[in-house]
Motif scaffolding. Structure first.
Motif, short mmCIF file in Angstrom:
data_model
loop_
_atom_site.label_atom_id
_atom_site.label_comp_id
_atom_site.label_asym_id
_atom_site.label_seq_id
_atom_site.Cartn_x
_atom_site.Cartn_y
_atom_site.Cartn_z
N ARG A 24 20.73 81.74 51.93
CA ARG A 24 21.39 82.66 52.88
C ARG A 24 21.74 81.95 54.19
NH1 ARG A 24 17.94 88.23 52.73
NH2 ARG A 24 18.16 88.69 50.52
N TYR A 25 22.84 82.39 54.80
CA TYR A 25 23.25 81.76 56.07
C TYR A 25 23.94 82.72 57.03
CZ TYR A 25 27.76 81.74 53.70
OH TYR A 25 28.87 82.13 53.04
N GLU A 26 24.29 83.91 56.60
CA GLU A 26 25.05 84.79 57.50
C GLU A 26 24.17 85.46 58.55
OE1 GLU A 26 28.84 86.31 54.90
OE2 GLU A 26 27.47 87.84 55.67
N ILE A 27 24.72 85.56 59.75
CA ILE A 27 24.00 86.22 60.84
C ILE A 27 24.88 87.35 61.38
CG2 ILE A 27 22.98 85.91 63.14
CD1 ILE A 27 22.32 83.04 62.36
N ILE A 28 24.29 88.52 61.50
CA ILE A 28 25.02 89.67 62.06
C ILE A 28 24.75 89.71 63.56
CG2 ILE A 28 25.22 92.19 62.06
CD1 ILE A 28 24.28 92.10 59.10
N THR A 29 25.84 89.74 64.35
CA THR A 29 25.71 89.89 65.81
C THR A 29 26.53 91.11 66.23
OG1 THR A 29 27.60 88.47 66.35
CG2 THR A 29 25.47 87.38 66.04
N GLU A 88 31.62 79.12 59.95
CA GLU A 88 31.49 80.32 59.11
C GLU A 88 30.13 80.97 59.31
OE1 GLU A 88 32.16 80.20 54.83
OE2 GLU A 88 33.23 78.30 55.25
N GLY A 89 30.03 82.19 58.85
CA GLY A 89 28.70 82.78 58.70
C GLY A 89 28.29 83.77 59.78
N PHE A 90 29.26 84.36 60.49
CA PHE A 90 28.90 85.38 61.47
C PHE A 90 29.68 86.66 61.18
CE2 PHE A 90 27.88 81.37 63.42
CZ PHE A 90 26.62 81.62 63.98
N LYS A 91 29.00 87.80 61.32
CA LYS A 91 29.64 89.11 61.17
C LYS A 91 29.26 89.95 62.37
CE LYS A 91 30.54 89.39 56.36
NZ LYS A 91 30.20 89.97 55.05
N TYR A 92 30.11 90.89 62.72
CA TYR A 92 29.93 91.63 63.97
C TYR A 92 29.86 93.13 63.70
CZ TYR A 92 31.80 87.10 64.94
OH TYR A 92 32.00 85.75 64.92
N ALA A 98 19.88 86.77 59.03
CA ALA A 98 19.33 87.19 60.33
C ALA A 98 20.24 88.17 61.03
CB ALA A 98 19.10 85.97 61.22
N ILE A 99 19.65 88.87 61.99
CA ILE A 99 20.39 89.73 62.91
C ILE A 99 20.03 89.26 64.32
CG2 ILE A 99 20.63 92.08 63.80
CD1 ILE A 99 19.95 93.07 60.96
N MET A 100 21.04 89.06 65.15
CA MET A 100 20.79 88.53 66.50
C MET A 100 21.39 89.45 67.55
SD MET A 100 21.41 84.72 67.83
CE MET A 100 22.91 84.36 68.66
N LEU A 101 20.62 89.78 68.57
CA LEU A 101 21.14 90.67 69.62
C LEU A 101 20.42 90.49 70.94
CD1 LEU A 101 19.93 94.36 69.21
CD2 LEU A 101 18.73 92.41 68.23
N GLU A 102 21.05 90.98 71.99
CA GLU A 102 20.42 91.11 73.30
C GLU A 102 19.83 92.52 73.38
OE1 GLU A 102 23.70 89.71 76.30
OE2 GLU A 102 24.53 89.94 74.31
N LEU A 152 14.78 88.70 62.71
CA LEU A 152 15.30 89.39 63.88
C LEU A 152 15.24 88.42 65.06
CD1 LEU A 152 16.31 92.03 65.16
CD2 LEU A 152 13.91 92.65 65.55
N ILE A 153 16.42 88.09 65.58
CA ILE A 153 16.52 87.14 66.69
C ILE A 153 16.93 87.90 67.95
CG2 ILE A 153 17.68 85.08 67.57
CD1 ILE A 153 18.43 84.38 64.66
N VAL A 154 16.13 87.79 69.00
CA VAL A 154 16.47 88.46 70.26
C VAL A 154 16.84 87.41 71.30
CG1 VAL A 154 15.63 89.95 72.10
CG2 VAL A 154 15.08 90.50 69.73
#
Ligand SMILES: *Cc1c(COP(=O)(O)O)cnc(C)c1O
Length: 400
Positions: free
Chosen positions: A123-128, A158-162, A181-185, A215-217
């Motif tokens: 896996r490599y995609e990160i949702i931001t 590649e590899g980011f979705k919003y 992963a999911i990354m957010l502020e 979960l990345i903050v």
């Protein structure tokens, strides 16, 4: 004002027509001797005010000892700062770098490598999220949910979705067998001082558990006491797998950090990631002094109190001002949402000797030092509110 044709600098910044030459506490002086009250802290960097004594002493002491050694050697200050951070957070391991973008870059790399090398799920995609801000390197500007930072830089990694912020169903619909992963502020800073909903964050954390996602903050703006807790995730009753710090971490000295849970340490091995300037003896001396000062002086608590006071004061002073739609904030990260673009108002506030910055299209952002004296804060707020009242009166006069 943009750079003139004569400047030897690349024109990457729209600079205000002010040259600051000296700072002390929450006061700054320009090259004409004019004094300013600082309600922006170098954008959430000088969180202990300018030239804070405790940090300066540690820095001077370290400057006399040793400035730089390669990360091929042990650096005791790194171990000490890492212990301070992990003792006071949900994280168990730290990687040091010099900037926020690099901290997020490390988080992205760790999420991918952990998935590919340890979980071996490819896996490599990160949702931001839309309106997020994560930095200016190619990977972090791709992670950023704002098109303006991407213009002209294609092809992007590649590899980011919003997803729309605070929309759990939209996130759910983006998760697939490539998502790692999911990354957010917790509070979108650059995007306009927009806090995440508590329920949304809890649902995200549950979704991450259920789908085995990290979960990345991004705490680069919110971390180290800014929002009234040492880290903003503490407001939400969740524990991120990874979080990132930079801005306030060195009280003005450049330092960034990526922190994660113990099991993620397996994701990196010797040689898998690194940085020449990451966690030098000097940078980590500044970090130790800054974090110790924040803890010893209970500055998160002070930020919570002063922040609540500020929002209340602004709500009462700005009530009925047609230029102001809403005041919102968490601790000392405060936004005044205006009913029109805020650029001209901000320039006028600067002219009156108070430094504030924009966020998003219409927001005036206040990020004073966590140590700002009450008198400076009050004076700065009073001057700013007077400018907004005068602007409102002027536009009413010209309209009618
Ligand atoms: C400022 C910021 C960054 C980027 O930090 P740099 O040190 O400029 O690379 C990333 N994320 C957030 C939330 C920020 O506020």
């Amino acid at each position: 004002m943009t750079e003139t044709g004569k400047s030897p600098l690349f024109p990457t910044y729209a600079r205000y027509p002010i040259t600051l030459v000296k700072g002390e506490g929450s006061r700054l002086w320009d090259d004409t001797g004019k004094e300013y009250i600082d309600l922006m802290s170098g954008i959430a960097v000088t969180n202990l005010g300018h030239a804070p004594q405790a940090v300066k002493e540690k820095l001077v002491e370290q400057l006399d000892q040793l400035w730089h050694v390669s990360n091929l050697f042990h650096i005791p200050n790194q171990e000490k700062l890492a212990k301070l951070l992990t003792d006071n957070s949900c994280a168990d391991a730290v990687f040091f770098c010099s900037t926020g973008a690099e901290a997020n870059e490390a988080a992205i790399k760790l999420a991918r490598r952990y998935s590919q090398k340890v979980l071996q799920n490819g896996r490599y995609e990160i949702i931001t999220f839309n309106m997020s801000f994560h930095g200016r390197t190619l990977a972090t500007l791709t992670a950023t949910g704002q098109d303006k930072v991407k213009e002209g830089f294609h092809p992007l990694p590649e590899g980011f979705k919003y997803a729309p912020y605070n929309d759990i169903e939209a996130v759910r619909s983006l998760v697939n067998d490539k998502t790692c992963a999911i990354m957010l502020e917790m509070i979108q800073g650059e995007g306009g001082v927009l806090p995440a909903d508590p329920q949304f964050v809890q649902d995200l954390a549950a979704l991450c558990k259920q789908e085995n996602l990290l979960l990345i903050v991004d705490e680069i703006q919110t971390g180290v006491g800014r929002t009234g807790k040492l880290f903003a995730y503490e407001h939400y009753g969740i524990e991120p797998d990874i979080f990132t710090l930079a801005k306030g971490l060195g009280a003005g000295f450049p330092i960034g950090a990526m922190l994660g849970k113990a099991h993620l340490a397996e994701g990196f091995s010797a040689g898998s990631h690194g940085s020449t300037f990451g966690g030098t003896p000097i940078a980590t001396a500044a970090g130790i002094a800054a974090v110790e000062t924040v803890l010893a002086n209970k500055l998160p608590e002070r930020a919570a109190e002063l922040g609540a006071y500020t929002v209340e004061k602004l709500e009462s002073k700005l009530a009925g001002n047609p230029l102001v739609a809403k005041v919102r904030g968490v601790g000392l990260l405060i936004g005044i949402e205006c009913t029109q673009p805020a650029g001209e108002m901000i320039s006028e506030i600067h002219k009156q000797g108070v430094l504030v910055i924009p966020a998003g299209p219409n927001v005036i952002r206040l990020v004073p030092a966590l140590t700002i004296p009450q008198e400076d804060l009050d004076k700065g707020l009073d001057i700013m509110c007077e400018v907004l009242a005068r602007k409102a009166a002027a536009s009413a006069a010209s309209a009618g």
